[in-house]
Scaffold this motif. Structure first.
Motif, PDB file in Angstrom:
ATOM      1  N   ARG A 101      47.183 138.122  10.933  1.00 54.26           N
ATOM      2  CA  ARG A 101      46.184 137.727   9.943  1.00 54.26           C
ATOM      3  C   ARG A 101      46.431 138.557   8.683  1.00 54.26           C
ATOM      4  N   HIS A 102      46.655 137.890   7.558  1.00 57.43           N
ATOM      5  CA  HIS A 102      47.089 138.585   6.344  1.00 57.43           C
ATOM      6  C   HIS A 102      46.044 138.436   5.254  1.00 57.43           C
ATOM      7  N   VAL A 103      45.592 139.559   4.721  1.00 56.75           N
ATOM      8  CA  VAL A 103      44.663 139.580   3.593  1.00 56.75           C
ATOM      9  C   VAL A 103      45.348 140.293   2.435  1.00 56.75           C
ATOM     10  N   GLU A 104      45.449 139.613   1.287  1.00 60.09           N
ATOM     11  CA  GLU A 104      46.091 140.185   0.112  1.00 60.09           C
ATOM     12  C   GLU A 104      45.036 140.663  -0.883  1.00 60.09           C
ATOM     13  N   ASP A 155      36.024 146.918  -3.102  1.00 63.09           N
ATOM     14  CA  ASP A 155      34.964 146.121  -2.486  1.00 63.09           C
ATOM     15  C   ASP A 155      35.534 145.091  -1.518  1.00 63.09           C
ATOM     16  N   LEU A 156      36.658 144.486  -1.881  1.00 59.25           N
ATOM     17  CA  LEU A 156      37.282 143.513  -0.992  1.00 59.25           C
ATOM     18  C   LEU A 156      37.795 144.191   0.270  1.00 59.25           C
ATOM     19  N   LEU A 157      38.431 145.344   0.120  1.00 58.69           N
ATOM     20  CA  LEU A 157      38.948 146.080   1.276  1.00 58.69           C
ATOM     21  C   LEU A 157      37.817 146.421   2.248  1.00 58.69           C
ATOM     22  N   LEU A 185      40.987 154.078  -0.515  1.00 50.51           N
ATOM     23  CA  LEU A 185      41.164 154.590   0.838  1.00 50.51           C
ATOM     24  C   LEU A 185      40.102 155.609   1.219  1.00 50.51           C
ATOM     25  N   MET A 186      39.663 156.442   0.301  1.00 50.93           N
ATOM     26  CA  MET A 186      38.602 157.385   0.650  1.00 50.93           C
ATOM     27  C   MET A 186      37.297 156.655   0.979  1.00 50.93           C
TER      28      MET A 186
END
Length: 402
Positions: free
Chosen positions: A64-67, A99-101, A129-130
């Motif tokens: 499953r790939h999310v860009e 926000d998307l991450l 990442l934090m």
């Protein structure tokens, strides 16, 4: 954090959330994709989140790939981030990505989070990442968190960077997958403070592609420049070498998907009749298996492919911008008798021609005494962690020189 590993997870299809950000070449994406495919083959449910320039064929099937909105390094020295138009990214762009991450993480509800390179690299993406690590820690039952790094790291020149990496690894990560064979390179060789986190280092072996039969097309010499973003000089020297060496030699030059179009067209125009020029070949490992000689930079994935194929090799390590990792890898291979090395600063048509001619005359190298099955070993180690095996136990087992 490691205490939570003792409970074990019985699900036959644990959910893995795999983050990878490639900024210049495609090496990080390629290695992560091979690992993700091995996890999928072992019935893991894998979501891979990428944030670099899209590359056809990656991450591969059953993933499953999310860009995220893509971005890249502003230059070969990794100074600044730009979007696909070359415009520096602003705070609004970063906020959208963050926000998307976080939304994808919440939806995925993973049992395991793997973050490629960080905290030993990718400081440029701390802005997302934090917050991700904070979101992980806030969960009632946090997932296992692992870093995924190659065997040789870029050496840091700024004081305090290594200490910061150790502090982040200790605070937020249960373990660190080191994708290398400890008989070839150990993390402490390029990261002096590795001893402080030795009980979290899980050596997997090198992540090479599975053995492949030679491709239908056969070439004497296969030239490749990785992603191609920094391969223009190698391409030009290789074209000149093809003109200088006997025209009976058949060449294939894989310029790379990130080589700017004008530069790619220049290679096409300059290539003699015995040189086939390609942007990208999905069957690259198969091409190597049938080649007499590989000419390339010494990035992790290309070296793994060459070692798996067992062909002769000439390496031109990428060292611009103070990069140290490729040169260290190439020198180890030279000392093992597995390669000829031409320094980037000494690269000319003449030096490359001489290196190719000399290496072609040598016997094909013997099979390398290195573990190349790192992708499947990563899956096995992850199964053991999910079953409750302590990280320290696995770290002790995998640290043994094979």
């Amino acid at each position: 954090m490691a205490g939570r590993l003792m409970a074990g997870i019985a699900s036959p299809s644990p959910r893995v959330f795999f983050y990878v950000q490639h900024l210049l070449g495609i090496g990080h994406l390629a290695r992560a994709s091979r690992i993700a495919q091995a996890l999928a083959d072992d019935a893991f449910d894998v979501t891979m989140v990428t944030g670099g320039t899209p590359v056809p064929g990656f991450p591969g099937p059953r993933i499953r790939h999310v860009e995220l909105p893509p971005m890249a390094a502003g230059d070969a020295g990794f100074s600044g981030l730009v979007d696909l138009t070359g415009t520096p990214v602003d705070d609004a762009f970063k906020d959208r990505r963050r926000d998307l991450l976080l939304a994808v993480f919440r939806e995925a509800r993973p049992d395991v989070v793997i973050i490629e390179a960080f905290p030993f690299g990718r400081r440029q993406v701390r802005f997302e990442l934090m917050p991700l690590l904070e979101a992980i820690a806030s969960r009632a039952a946090p997932p296992i968190v692992l870093s995924s790094v190659r065997d040789i790291l870029q050496q840091r020149r700024k004081p305090g960077r290594d200490e910061e990496s150790v502090a982040l690894a200790s605070a937020h990560f249960d373990g660190i997958f080191v994708h290398g064979d400890p008989s070839f390179a150990r993390l402490e060789d390029s990261f002096p403070l590795a001893g402080q986190i030795a009980d979290r280092l899980l050596y997997t072996g090198l992540v090479a592609a599975r053995p492949q039969a030679p491709a239908a097309e056969r070439f004497d010499i296969l030239v490749s420049a990785g992603g191609g973003a920094v391969g223009a000089a190698l391409n030009a020297a290789a074209i000149a070498a093809a003109r200088a060496l006997p025209p009976t030699l058949r060449w294939c030059l894989v310029a790379g998907p990130n080589l700017p179009q004008p530069a790619f067209e220049a290679v096409l125009l300059a290539a003699p009749d015995n040189v086939v020029v390609e942007r990208f070949r999905a069957d690259f490992p198969g091409l190597l298996s049938g080649a007499r000689l590989s000419v390339s930079q010494s990035g992790y994935n290309t070296v793994c492919d060459v070692l798996r194929a067992g062909c002769r090799a000439v390496y031109v390590p990428f060292t611009a911008g103070g990069e140290t990792e490729q040169a260290a890898r190439a020198e180890r291979l030279r000392q093992m008798g597995l390669a000829t090395v031409v320094g980037e600063r000494s690269l000319t048509p003449q030096t490359l021609t001489e290196a190719i001619a000399t290496t072609l005359d040598r016997p094909r190298p013997p099979p390398p005494p290195l573990d190349l099955d790192g992708a499947r070993t990563t899956a096995r180690l992850l199964r053991a962690l999910l079953a409750g095996t302590p990280v320290a136990t696995l770290a002790s087992e995998t640290a043994v020189r094979r």
